[in-house]
Write a protein that holds these residues in place. Sequence first.
Motif, short mmCIF file in Angstrom:
data_model
loop_
_atom_site.label_atom_id
_atom_site.label_comp_id
_atom_site.label_asym_id
_atom_site.label_seq_id
_atom_site.Cartn_x
_atom_site.Cartn_y
_atom_site.Cartn_z
N SER A 79 -19.80 33.00 -15.63
CA SER A 79 -19.01 31.99 -16.36
C SER A 79 -19.76 31.47 -17.59
CB SER A 79 -18.60 30.85 -15.43
OG SER A 79 -19.71 30.07 -15.08
N LYS A 87 -19.44 34.20 -20.11
CA LYS A 87 -18.07 34.20 -20.64
C LYS A 87 -17.87 33.09 -21.67
CE LYS A 87 -13.96 35.41 -18.11
NZ LYS A 87 -13.15 35.17 -16.91
N SER A 88 -18.40 31.91 -21.34
CA SER A 88 -18.24 30.78 -22.27
C SER A 88 -19.00 31.04 -23.57
CB SER A 88 -18.71 29.49 -21.63
OG SER A 88 -20.11 29.49 -21.49
N PHE A 91 -2.35 26.85 -22.52
CA PHE A 91 -3.70 27.30 -22.16
C PHE A 91 -4.31 28.14 -23.28
CE2 PHE A 91 -6.47 30.36 -19.98
CZ PHE A 91 -7.27 29.51 -19.25
N LEU A 118 -5.17 26.14 -26.37
CA LEU A 118 -6.41 25.38 -26.19
C LEU A 118 -7.62 26.30 -26.30
CD1 LEU A 118 -7.78 22.66 -25.47
CD2 LEU A 118 -7.72 23.41 -23.11
N MET A 119 -7.47 27.49 -25.75
CA MET A 119 -8.56 28.44 -25.84
C MET A 119 -8.85 28.84 -27.28
SD MET A 119 -9.96 28.70 -23.09
CE MET A 119 -9.45 27.07 -22.64
N VAL A 178 -10.95 26.11 -28.54
CA VAL A 178 -12.31 26.21 -28.01
C VAL A 178 -13.07 27.35 -28.69
CG1 VAL A 178 -13.65 26.73 -25.92
CG2 VAL A 178 -11.74 25.15 -25.79
N LYS A 232 -20.39 23.73 -21.88
CA LYS A 232 -20.25 24.37 -20.56
C LYS A 232 -21.37 23.89 -19.62
CE LYS A 232 -19.73 27.83 -17.51
NZ LYS A 232 -19.21 27.38 -16.25
N ILE A 235 -19.38 20.85 -17.89
CA ILE A 235 -18.69 21.60 -16.83
C ILE A 235 -19.62 21.88 -15.66
CG2 ILE A 235 -17.48 23.76 -16.28
CD1 ILE A 235 -16.38 23.67 -19.18
N LEU A 264 -11.32 20.22 -21.02
CA LEU A 264 -12.54 20.76 -20.43
C LEU A 264 -12.23 21.56 -19.15
CD1 LEU A 264 -15.14 17.87 -20.84
CD2 LEU A 264 -15.02 19.99 -22.13
N MET A 317 -9.47 23.13 -18.53
CA MET A 317 -8.87 24.40 -18.96
C MET A 317 -9.95 25.36 -19.45
SD MET A 317 -5.48 22.99 -20.80
CE MET A 317 -4.26 24.27 -20.83
N PHE A 318 -10.93 24.81 -20.14
CA PHE A 318 -12.06 25.62 -20.61
C PHE A 318 -12.83 26.19 -19.41
CE2 PHE A 318 -16.53 25.47 -22.55
CZ PHE A 318 -16.43 26.75 -23.05
N LYS A 319 -12.98 25.34 -18.40
CA LYS A 319 -13.68 25.76 -17.17
C LYS A 319 -12.91 26.91 -16.51
CE LYS A 319 -15.34 24.03 -12.74
NZ LYS A 319 -15.33 22.91 -11.79
N GLU A 320 -11.59 26.77 -16.45
CA GLU A 320 -10.75 27.80 -15.85
C GLU A 320 -10.88 29.12 -16.61
OE1 GLU A 320 -8.84 27.97 -13.05
OE2 GLU A 320 -9.89 26.10 -12.61
N LYS A 321 -10.92 28.98 -17.92
CA LYS A 321 -11.03 30.16 -18.79
C LYS A 321 -12.35 30.89 -18.55
CE LYS A 321 -10.48 32.85 -22.45
NZ LYS A 321 -9.58 34.01 -22.40
N CYS A 322 -13.40 30.10 -18.32
CA CYS A 322 -14.74 30.69 -18.13
C CYS A 322 -14.99 31.17 -16.71
CB CYS A 322 -15.82 29.68 -18.50
SG CYS A 322 -15.75 29.18 -20.19
N CYS A 323 -14.08 30.87 -15.81
CA CYS A 323 -14.30 31.21 -14.41
C CYS A 323 -14.48 32.73 -14.25
CB CYS A 323 -13.09 30.74 -13.60
SG CYS A 323 -13.35 30.94 -11.84
#
Lengths: 186, 163
Positions: free
Chosen positions: A31, A34-35, A122, A125-126, A129, A141, A145, B34, B36-42
């Motif tokens: 993750s 990915k971020s 979604f 928003l991505m 980001v 992140k 997070i 944040l 949603m960002f977390k979900e995206k990075c999962c």
Amino acid sequence: MDEKKLIDGLKKKKVWAYEVLYDDYAPRLGSVIKSYLGYDDVEDVVQEVFIKVFRNVRKFRGDAKLSTWLYRIAVNVCKDTLSKRKRNNEFLTDFLESEDKVSLEPPASTNVFREVMDEMSFEELMNVVSKLSEDDRLLIKLRDIDDLSYEEIADILDKPVGTVKSRLHYARKRLKELLEEVGYIG
Amino acid sequence: MDNERLVRIMDREIPVEELRVEEKKELKEFAKALVMFKEKCCYKPSDQSRERAVAKIKKMKTKPYRMLGAVAACMIVGLFSVNFFTNNTILVKKKGDLYQLANVLGYGSGLNERLKVNLLATADTQNQNSVAMMESEMERSLGFLSSMPEQNDFEVSGINTTY
């Protein structure tokens, strides 16, 4: 599993230790990768991280937490991957005609889409980001997070705590501005 | 909400209870982004990628042993080669002009016989087994090379014309 026992197993190159390490840390490292990289296909990068761990585990003195050390390796592998990708893109961009240039930026959000969705999607928003820099995404992140401390982040990035704080401040500010720009907040 | 305040809230320096209603709403939206960002990075690795990574580690673990095996195999092959070529060497001596001349003159077979006898006779004497000794024996057996080179030329040319 006890971290000391795991590290001992890793240093002795025991396969079970690497299996445990993969099960425990691959999702977290994946993750982060990915971020940072901003794309989904990160399996090869995760594998590269584990190969680096295998090669360099004897250098791990145990001053920092194992997770911090792993995060640091992951970030370094990401930076290498990104620089390789940028070099390849530069080569391709030079190769292609200027009008045929491939856009590396994500597509901009459309007003029609906003009207239909009434709320930020979604993907939209991505897109916001993805407008953040890799370092900004990584800082958000790790801090907001993954909830790591400033000291741990400073260890991972090999930067002073003050620098991390100020950079995270600007990263959050940038994210807030981007969200305000698309009318999500503010 | 200004950025300083947002950072302090995010760092939990300001408790959520102290926030104003608008701030709470804004923070909620920010937190949602944040999440949603977390979900995206999962990331959830598949069993296949786990197997691939572990197989790679196993391969790297056995690499030094495989290299050692390859080096040992190369050394064994090398030793066998050296041994084979040492025990099966054939000494080849280039036939000189003198030998060819002897053949032309019809002394070839006689010379070979004499040479063989000479080699057998002198086998236990190291110095006599040298190439120089063999050549001097050939010279003596032909019997005309002890004279001057000019004379040899004459002899050869004379023979060639009558041949």
